[in-house]
Design an enzyme around this catalytic site. Sequence first.
Site, PDB file in Angstrom:
ATOM      1  N   GLU A 166    -107.745  20.168 -11.627  1.00 15.77           N
ATOM      2  CA  GLU A 166    -106.699  20.554 -10.683  1.00 15.77           C
ATOM      3  C   GLU A 166    -107.251  21.403  -9.556  1.00 15.77           C
ATOM      4  OE1 GLU A 166    -102.512  20.008 -10.965  1.00 15.77           O
ATOM      5  OE2 GLU A 166    -104.216  18.714 -10.517  1.00 15.77           O
TER       6      GLU A 166
ATOM      7  N   GLU B  53    -104.274  10.468  -6.340  1.00 13.64           N
ATOM      8  CA  GLU B  53    -104.735  10.605  -4.966  1.00 13.64           C
ATOM      9  C   GLU B  53    -106.165  10.094  -4.761  1.00 13.64           C
ATOM     10  OE1 GLU B  53    -101.220  13.091  -5.360  1.00 13.64           O
ATOM     11  OE2 GLU B  53    -103.050  12.944  -6.569  1.00 13.64           O
TER      12      GLU B  53
ATOM     13  N   GLU C 159     -89.117  16.560  -4.653  1.00 12.41           N
ATOM     14  CA  GLU C 159     -89.454  15.577  -5.690  1.00 12.41           C
ATOM     15  C   GLU C 159     -88.405  14.471  -5.757  1.00 12.41           C
ATOM     16  OE1 GLU C 159     -92.191  15.384  -7.085  1.00 12.41           O
ATOM     17  OE2 GLU C 159     -93.095  17.364  -7.194  1.00 12.41           O
TER      18      GLU C 159
ATOM     19  N   ASP D 111    -100.132  19.208   2.220  1.00 14.36           N
ATOM     20  CA  ASP D 111    -100.730  17.876   2.283  1.00 14.36           C
ATOM     21  C   ASP D 111     -99.875  16.798   2.939  1.00 14.36           C
ATOM     22  OD1 ASP D 111     -98.978  18.080   0.166  1.00 14.36           O
ATOM     23  OD2 ASP D 111    -100.339  17.315  -1.347  1.00 14.36           O
TER      24      ASP D 111
END
EC number: 3.2.1.-
Length: 892
Positions: free
Chosen positions: A371, A389, A131, A277
């Site tokens: 989610e 996204e 992050e 991803d």
Amino acid sequence: MWMLHSATMLPAFLLLFLMRTSISLSETMSRDEKNKLRNQVVEMFDHAYQNYMDHAYPADELMPLTCRGRVRGLEPSRGDIDDALGKFSLTLIDTLDTLALLNKTVEFEEAVRRVVADVRLDNDIVVSVFETNIRVLGGLLGGHSMAVMLKESGQMVWYQDELLHMAKDLGLRLLPAFNTSSGLPYPRVNLRYGVRGPETRTGTETDTCTACAGTIILEFAALSRFTGDPTFEAHARRALDFLWEKRQRNSNLVGTTINIHSGEWVRRDSGVGAGIDSYYEYLMKAYILLGDDQYLQRFNTHYASIMKYISQPPLLLDVHIHKPLLPARTWMDSLLAFFPGLQVLKGDIRPAIETHEMLYQVTKKHNFLPEAFTTDFRVHWAQHPLRPEFAESTYFLYKATKDPYYLEVGRTILENLNRYARVPCGFAAMKDVRTGSHEDRMDSFFLAEMFKYLFLLFAEEEDLPFNVEDYIFTTEAHLLPLSLSTASNSQAPPLVNNTAGEELDDSNFEWTCPNTRLLFPDPAFPRNLRDPVRSALDKSCPHPTTHREPGMGRPPLRAQDFMVNNPEHLELLRRMGVSLIHLKDGRVQLIQHATQAVSAVAAEDGMRFMQEMMELSSQQQKEQLPPRAVQIVSHPFFGRVVLTAGPAQFGMDLSKSSSGVRGFVTVAEPYNGCSELSNGEIVAGRIALLQRGQCMFAEKARHIQKAGAIGGIVIDDNEGSSSDTAPLFQMAGDGRNTDDVTLPLLFLFHKEGNILLEALKENREVEVLLSDKARDRESIFKGKALPGTLLDGSTDGAEEGACFTEEKDNTSPASSEPVDQSQVTTQEQTTDDSVVGQESVQPVGGLGSYASVDEGEEPAADGDSSSQSVDSLMADWQEDLEAFKQMEKDEL
């Protein structure tokens, strides 16, 4: 637009085009309408950004419901999700290049000055390497790129690479995490002390996610090329080399979690969503930014396997890396919504259109992407933290096709954000897309990504301060200049060729960049791909069926058919050696003694019956009664604040009310509601506020109903409790018949209750709406002028959510009423309020098995449960739980 496509695929596309009949293109959006939507994006960004600066800065993030900053250590811990917070003004850094892109040069310059003057990176705090890299390091590098661009145009002439110096400082603080034998980084690092073991609260982890280790190369390589120090790029390359080396050689897939020391796969499920991803994304983009052919070769190798095993258009389903023909789960997570955008960069447009359309139809059903959702498009995990996204993929598909359909998709995203997520102090994440309830969080990525992609979607080229084609977007949408590809990297070691000795497979290289005018000679082509997907989803609106598979050896009495007040059923239980014990709370306990059965066959039937009962219990744990919503509709909230509420298993069923119950709130006296109210004349016609404790929930409901209340809200007396961290709380009855209670009663945890109480303190009157889900503001105000900003022509999302109630339909064939959770769980009941517990039913050691059910009720049936073992059910549940925790850890 950077796109890559196989030259060999083009004739197949052209053949398909010739077979298509011409269909008119979607109606073109006027330039004025696009400008209006572009300006709306800017206004929404201003609302979010200014509220962060006014109420939260210098804290890392804004808490939009309570209008204050989230400071790590001062707020209740949310677990791994808080590892993104490092006391470094996260949201401001993450937003720097968004300010520049949106032509907010003055605000950008002021923000840079603030970051340089106020932000410190030497905090004694443990943060996520992943992050911190994508949000903070990426944010500093993106801000630096924008500052250099402005300086070259004669603005910000004072800038002397201050953000770049901070970026290098941060990069050096992240480097200790890479000190492992494999080169894979530890998932966490202490900004001040690095990785030194337990004393620094680091260095004890053994596992990391694939995306966590494989989403470093863009930021670290950019840092190396900006500064001339090859160290950073070398470490990121080494991590990617190791992941490539550890791929499963037969399937060419990677797992989700890997041991950073041994390289063993800890979780061997593989997909394109959470945990993996951006690893795929960074292989492709590393080739674009750095120009190394092996990055492209690796990406194409993985991509071929993804399309062979994971892609089941329009679905993308996880598989096992060793057995890729076997699905690993029956649900998808929302993070895979980036993948159509990546496919556009790849040049594989057809599956991108199909998957995007599937995601859009799910979005239309629930207003936002849950989610996680199942293969029949039901909600699996109901949260939505305002993820960008889907907007990202929408932008890339519009760039590739110029189909105005995607502008309308963008309009839908804008309308839903304004209608359901906008609150007075910003935009609040959705706690539950089914009810519209909010969560007190506005993640930094919302400002970093969402408004970039939406602005670019509606903006014309002349609206942009620079040519975005000269930059590449990181996974956090930070802008890195493509000119870095020519920067010196002579000191950086080359990629390790892990296929040494093997002839390079040229078929994996797809070098051509197609001309989209040739790729789409028929303007109706995208629509022809979308229509079948839309039709398939329209047919998927749930019609749950219960499968009763006949077979030898089945017991004469099935658990889903059992009714405790049926004498015939009781006799069958007796013959199977199953006895009942009546509990004080109105439930009964089932216990089997095989030796008391009338025969060995009956004893076997009894064991199967008890197993089925426990399976139903386990299933019910995963299918709780849905939450309810308390929506504040009076000034100054006007329906924008929605609180997650727990339902009661008695009283009015709000799911069967089209309008809910609306009224002003009043605190009951006594506050606990355990005796006749002394302010009954005030409570009459209002919704009473009550404190939990000292008596049963049903008793409280009877007292306020006697006083004339139209509803009740019970507020938890456990200070600090919150729906953010606690499971759904459902209020049970008192063991007696509660048919006399006809008003709705809802439960709020302490934090959400305090929001309501504070509103009552600050405003003379507070009006709320009790309902099964948040109502659209237009329906609340019934045609009256709406306060605040709403888009013209917006539609009521309630109708789109026709699939919302699917999880309530899980009833047995013999019953028309859903079964409350107390039927299949065990819970100690005290003289305080009773509540449905979270413990699953377990066998009684030495005596056989037991389960608990309510007297006079029958358990809900799950058709597939009877064919599964308890161990299998619990393993599935545990897998989902671990996957959710991993998803939070990896990406939130």
